[in-house]
Scaffold this motif. Structure first.
Motif, mmCIF file in Angstrom:
data_model
loop_
_atom_site.group_PDB
_atom_site.id
_atom_site.type_symbol
_atom_site.label_atom_id
_atom_site.label_comp_id
_atom_site.label_asym_id
_atom_site.label_seq_id
_atom_site.Cartn_x
_atom_site.Cartn_y
_atom_site.Cartn_z
ATOM 1 N N ALA A 215 -5.499 19.902 -0.511
ATOM 2 C CA ALA A 215 -4.975 18.546 -0.683
ATOM 3 C C ALA A 215 -6.066 17.514 -0.394
ATOM 4 O O ALA A 215 -6.905 17.708 0.487
ATOM 5 C CB ALA A 215 -3.794 18.319 0.252
ATOM 6 N N LEU A 216 -6.046 16.407 -1.138
ATOM 7 C CA LEU A 216 -6.934 15.281 -0.912
ATOM 8 C C LEU A 216 -6.109 14.090 -0.439
ATOM 9 O O LEU A 216 -4.997 13.864 -0.916
ATOM 10 C CB LEU A 216 -7.682 14.910 -2.198
ATOM 11 N N ASP A 217 -6.648 13.333 0.512
ATOM 12 C CA ASP A 217 -5.957 12.159 1.043
ATOM 13 C C ASP A 217 -6.226 10.949 0.151
ATOM 14 O O ASP A 217 -7.331 10.777 -0.364
ATOM 15 C CB ASP A 217 -6.433 11.849 2.465
ATOM 16 N N TYR A 218 -5.209 10.098 -0.006
ATOM 17 C CA TYR A 218 -5.406 8.880 -0.776
ATOM 18 C C TYR A 218 -4.748 7.697 -0.064
ATOM 19 O O TYR A 218 -3.850 7.856 0.748
ATOM 20 C CB TYR A 218 -4.836 9.009 -2.192
ATOM 21 N N ARG A 219 -5.213 6.514 -0.398
ATOM 22 C CA ARG A 219 -4.590 5.261 -0.006
ATOM 23 C C ARG A 219 -4.613 4.356 -1.231
ATOM 24 O O ARG A 219 -5.675 4.128 -1.813
ATOM 25 C CB ARG A 219 -5.320 4.582 1.161
ATOM 26 N N TYR B 264 0.831 -1.193 0.000
ATOM 27 C CA TYR B 264 0.000 0.000 0.000
ATOM 28 C C TYR B 264 0.871 1.250 0.000
ATOM 29 O O TYR B 264 2.063 1.217 0.314
ATOM 30 C CB TYR B 264 -0.966 0.015 1.191
ATOM 31 N N MET B 265 0.243 2.354 -0.363
ATOM 32 C CA MET B 265 0.899 3.653 -0.408
ATOM 33 C C MET B 265 -0.105 4.682 0.098
ATOM 34 O O MET B 265 -1.268 4.688 -0.312
ATOM 35 C CB MET B 265 1.341 3.960 -1.839
ATOM 36 N N PHE C 149 -6.364 3.037 -6.246
ATOM 37 C CA PHE C 149 -6.407 4.178 -5.342
ATOM 38 C C PHE C 149 -7.798 4.341 -4.743
ATOM 39 O O PHE C 149 -8.807 4.208 -5.430
ATOM 40 C CB PHE C 149 -6.032 5.463 -6.074
ATOM 41 N N THR C 150 -7.824 4.648 -3.462
ATOM 42 C CA THR C 150 -9.060 4.994 -2.766
ATOM 43 C C THR C 150 -8.918 6.409 -2.239
ATOM 44 O O THR C 150 -7.962 6.710 -1.515
ATOM 45 C CB THR C 150 -9.349 4.033 -1.606
ATOM 46 N N SER D 137 -15.097 10.526 -6.304
ATOM 47 C CA SER D 137 -13.996 9.562 -6.339
ATOM 48 C C SER D 137 -12.920 10.050 -7.295
ATOM 49 O O SER D 137 -13.176 10.875 -8.171
ATOM 50 C CB SER D 137 -14.492 8.176 -6.778
ATOM 51 N N ILE D 138 -11.732 9.504 -7.105
ATOM 52 C CA ILE D 138 -10.620 9.790 -7.999
ATOM 53 C C ILE D 138 -9.944 8.464 -8.323
ATOM 54 O O ILE D 138 -9.627 7.683 -7.430
ATOM 55 C CB ILE D 138 -9.622 10.776 -7.381
ATOM 56 N N VAL D 139 -9.755 8.212 -9.605
ATOM 57 C CA VAL D 139 -9.137 6.969 -10.062
ATOM 58 C C VAL D 139 -7.798 7.313 -10.697
ATOM 59 O O VAL D 139 -7.721 8.168 -11.588
ATOM 60 C CB VAL D 139 -10.044 6.235 -11.072
#
Length: 434
Positions: A262-266, A249-250, A282-283, A306-308
């Motif tokens: 800024a948007l958080d991602y995992r 994971y990142m 990505f989530t 959502s962002i892909v």
């Protein structure tokens, strides 16, 4: 202590223990000398002897166990200690780095009645740095070689999906944590935190290697590049179970070009079906409100947004943000910094669905927009909005994107009052986020 000598011989029905009551060994105050000390056992007020020192014990059946506990101090010309709470290297005092080693050799009788011999060796160290390279701060905790069938290393954690022995009869090498902070010169811009490489819960046994690898503070926000969108990589983690990739994971943040928020991602890392390379899934957890600096607006995002992001070896990252929610646009038509005079405009009650921003041409897809005509104003006068469209053009060398719509301004109340209409375009330039 507790030596029994009954008629049947030494030991009888009891047991005996021969132990060191105090430390014994070689140690000097010279900071450039090393030392080794066999540790003595602690004894409480009831004269109970602890298992923390050096001793040998036996029962009426013979030898029971031998524990050797030693502390080794390293010369300051080799290693220098680091304060565990502040991460400050001790460059002035005479304190030394100390490693504690413990070996337990034991004989036990298993349920089958057979005699079993086993041993366990462990070591711990505080934070330290090489004397010649104090920028590299290291920490090792709880290294154990387990060849015993009676107990496991304290705190041992078997990873999810591990199919080997989970009981006390497990044997192998165990490392709780190994970390190394890289020198401050390797930090990215704007960061006060060093890049840290960490290895946790390492197991090496007959099933292979199992471990959790972590790299922390890799790229600070917004120095990363996700398809020309500024980003950070706060943590990269990889879990190996029995020499196979279990998961990766990142975690970090990134910025879409219409916003300075800024948007958080995992991101989940995995093997693609082809078996080559790494897939990224990505989530995104959108924040409730972000600034849409592109149009001097605030976007209130719905949880369905959502962002892909996808990655390929030849073209790098590409990203698509699909946003739904509401927007408030306010500012001065003559000033990029906004204003509050007759030129001030305010658009409220605007909702949108499936508004898309991508890293590739055509960059923006308008989606569906709805307007509440009673909540907009210009210079304090009410106005209505309809017929929204998207237009594009060059804005100072960057792709320009404009929200174009028809507005109707009423200067007097009533349907027959003085008013007028026009087409208005809110322009913004899509520059790089980083």
């Amino acid at each position: 202590k507790d030596i029994c000598m009954p008629p049947g011989g030494l030991g009888g029905d009891g047991y005996g223990k021969l132990f060191l009551p105090a430390d014994l060994g070689y140690r000097q105050d010279d900071p450039n000398n090393w030392g080794i000390v066999l540790k003595g056992c602690t004894e409480d007020s009831t004269h109970h002897i602890g298992d923390d020192g050096t001793y040998v014990s036996w029962t009426c059946h013979g030898f029971e166990s031998l524990r050797i506990t030693a502390a080794v101090t390293f010369p300051r010309s080799w290693l220098v200690p680091v304060d565990s709470s502040t991460n400050v290297v001790d460059t002035q005092s005479s304190h030394k780095v100390t490693a504690t080693f413990s070996v337990l050799i034991e004989r036990s009788v298993l349920e089958t009645g057979h005699t079993n011999w086993g041993w366990m060796a462990s070591a711990t160290m505080g934070k330290f740095a090489p004397a010649g390279s104090p920028e590299f701060i290291m920490e090792v905790s709880d290294m154990v070689i387990d060849q015993s069938d009676d107990q496991n290393p304290d705190g041992i954690t078997f990873p999810t999906g591990y199919t080997g022995d989970h009981g006390n009869t497990w044997r192998g090498f165990y490392l709780h944590r190994l970390s190394c902070a890289l020198p401050p010169q390797l930090r990215t811009f704007g960061s006060g935190r060093p890049v840290t490489i960490a290895l946790q819960n390492l197991l090496i046994d007959n099933t292979g290697l199992s471990a959790s690898f972590r790299v922390e503070n890799v790229i600070m926000y917004p120095e990363g590049n996700f398809g020309e969108w500024g980003a950070s990589i706060d943590t990269i983690g990889v879990d190996i179970v029995s020499s196979s990739l279990q998961r990766g994971y990142m975690v970090g943040r990134f910025q879409i070009p219409i916003s300075d928020s800024a948007l958080d991602y995992r991101a989940i890392l995995g093997r693609p079906s082809s078996g080559h390379g790494i897939d990224f899934t990505f989530t995104i957890t959108p924040r409730d409100t972000i600034n849409a600096s592109l149009w001097v607006a605030k976007l209130h995002l719905n949880p369905t947004s959502s962002i892909v992001l996808s990655a390929s070896s030849d073209s790098g990252f590409s990203a698509t943000a699909t946003l739904s929610g509401s927007v408030t646009i306010s500012g001065d038509v003559n000033s990029p910094h906004g204003g509050g005079g007759m030129n001030a405009m305010s658009f409220r009650g605007i909702t949108f669905e499936n508004f898309q921003i991508t890293t590739r041409d055509p960059y923006i897809s308008i989606g569906t927009w709805h307007f509440a005509s009673e909540q907009h104003s210009a210079g304090g006068f009410p106005l209505s909005i309809d017929n929204i469209t998207l237009t594009a053009g060059d804005r100072g060398g960057d792709p320009g994107v404009g929200l174009q719509f028809h507005v109707q301004l009423n200067l007097q109340s009533g349907s027959t009052g003085i008013g007028g209409g026009t087409t208005l375009t809110l322009w913004g330039a899509l520059g790089h986020s980083s």
